[in-house]
Write an enzyme that holds these catalytic residues in place. Sequence first.
Site, PDB file in Angstrom:
ATOM      1  N   GLU A 255       0.815  -1.223   0.000  1.00  0.00           N
ATOM      2  CA  GLU A 255       0.000   0.000   0.000  1.00  0.00           C
ATOM      3  C   GLU A 255       0.845   1.268   0.000  1.00  0.00           C
ATOM      4  O   GLU A 255       1.683   1.479   0.879  1.00  0.00           O
ATOM      5  CB  GLU A 255      -0.928   0.011   1.218  1.00  0.00           C
ATOM      6  CG  GLU A 255      -1.859   1.212   1.252  1.00  0.00           C
ATOM      7  CD  GLU A 255      -2.893   1.130   2.369  1.00  0.00           C
ATOM      8  OE1 GLU A 255      -3.724   2.050   2.472  1.00  0.00           O
ATOM      9  OE2 GLU A 255      -2.865   0.141   3.134  1.00  0.00           O
ATOM     10  N   LYS A 271      -8.441  -1.175   1.139  1.00  0.00           N
ATOM     11  CA  LYS A 271      -9.411  -1.623   2.128  1.00  0.00           C
ATOM     12  C   LYS A 271     -10.351  -2.618   1.461  1.00  0.00           C
ATOM     13  O   LYS A 271     -11.068  -2.285   0.519  1.00  0.00           O
ATOM     14  CB  LYS A 271     -10.191  -0.431   2.696  1.00  0.00           C
ATOM     15  CG  LYS A 271     -11.042  -0.752   3.895  1.00  0.00           C
ATOM     16  CD  LYS A 271     -10.242  -1.358   5.040  1.00  0.00           C
ATOM     17  CE  LYS A 271      -9.227  -0.407   5.629  1.00  0.00           C
ATOM     18  NZ  LYS A 271      -8.498  -1.030   6.769  1.00  0.00           N
TER      19      LYS A 271
END
Length: 470
Positions: A255, A271
């Site tokens: 990420e 997410k």
Amino acid sequence: MNRAVHLDELPYRADSCELFERIRPLPGAALLDSSYPHATTGRYDILTAQPWNSALPTPGPGARETACYQFFDELARFHADYYAGIQPASQDIPFCGGILGYIGYDCGNGLHRVTPNRQAASPPVHLCAYDWCVIHDHLLRRAVLVAQPRIKASQRRDLLARLRQPVVSKSADFKLTQGFTSNFNTEEYRRAFEKIQAYIQAGDCYHDNLSQCFSAADAGDPSHAYRALRAVAAAPFSAYLELDPDRAVLSLSPERFLSLHGHHVETSPLKGTRPRYDDRRADQLAADELRSSEKDRAENLMIVDLLRNDLGRSCVPGSIYVVRLFEVQSFPTVHHLVSTVSGELRQDRGPCELLRDSCPGGSITGAPKRRAMEIIAEIEPHSREVYCGSVFYISAVGRMDSNIAIRTLLCDRGEIQCWGGGGIVADSQSQREYQETFDKLGKFLRVLETFGKHCASLLQNTGPADGRPH
């Protein structure tokens, strides 16, 4: 005075770890790693060592809001003073020396006036200032030594000689002397989950991140563990930082937190998770399920909105927009739902202010951010240390990139720790969220627990995960 950096070409190698071994014996060695060739989405690797200054400004353990703000102000002044006038080498050189290291999650606690229930064992910040680096560009298949003008010609020659010498093969002597244990069992996790659900039902928050911490006793060289894990993870925002002879950070993060190039800011919150499977049909079904999941899309959208708000503190009004929403990205162990938000940095802000106003990343706190962090501090029985902080660089010319330090391990004087978590919302299910932790970390733990038994095969493992971890 000529403030242009000097470039020396080096033989290109697909695996930057081979080159990194040549400089790793030097103090302060660091590798920011796109995991190429195991991953093909990243472009640059940054290798450096020998920081001229390893005592940069720091907020200190347990620092509160004023001290944390002062830290970012001092860091910005240091960067502006020391690197004044350095000229960019080219658009293809993302880092030409500068500040590199990590900001831990606890620094975010200070910024948001949150008191954790346990003091972190590690410093909240570890940053060094570097005057040279090696850039590996996998798109152009180019490796180059980048040296600032204060690096003497004799030092450049010494570095080039070191970088061109053969690497002496060493045995992979890392091992666990005790297996991993978690600070949460299933029942303890369920009780923590139910506390968060009660806060959600009461309206305190609508999304909160809950993590557990795994720890084991270890011995040997953590860089060997890192190489085995990077082959499994193939994560484009990985990093290996040698903090001192007995401590290292191993980050296998998929990420991006914040990037800054010129005035263009970008963040890519992650997410939503599903495990990978060997069976292609089952694997595709998992990806399709994630893509269409209303729960995961809603959770992702909550974090996108939070990050739009965070960027709004530093970016030009009206410049923030969502570039991509709910994109499924597949990694060797999991599928993730990823969105991308961008904006234009205000003229009166720089990379340090951008970091300050966004730390910690919203994808690992919940929303609203401060209340979510207060609940994390109340419920989690462990300090997050570097986990959920950020490994980052700020180049001498102001360019920045950073990760969210998930899938991140800390080797510290004979103990290895790693953390895994996930977001809790109103319709989350305890057992499924608990399992998601193992979907994310299960293969990492198994790799390390079996490291000494068949290390050679692990180092060559580039295939997908072997189904749902247990």
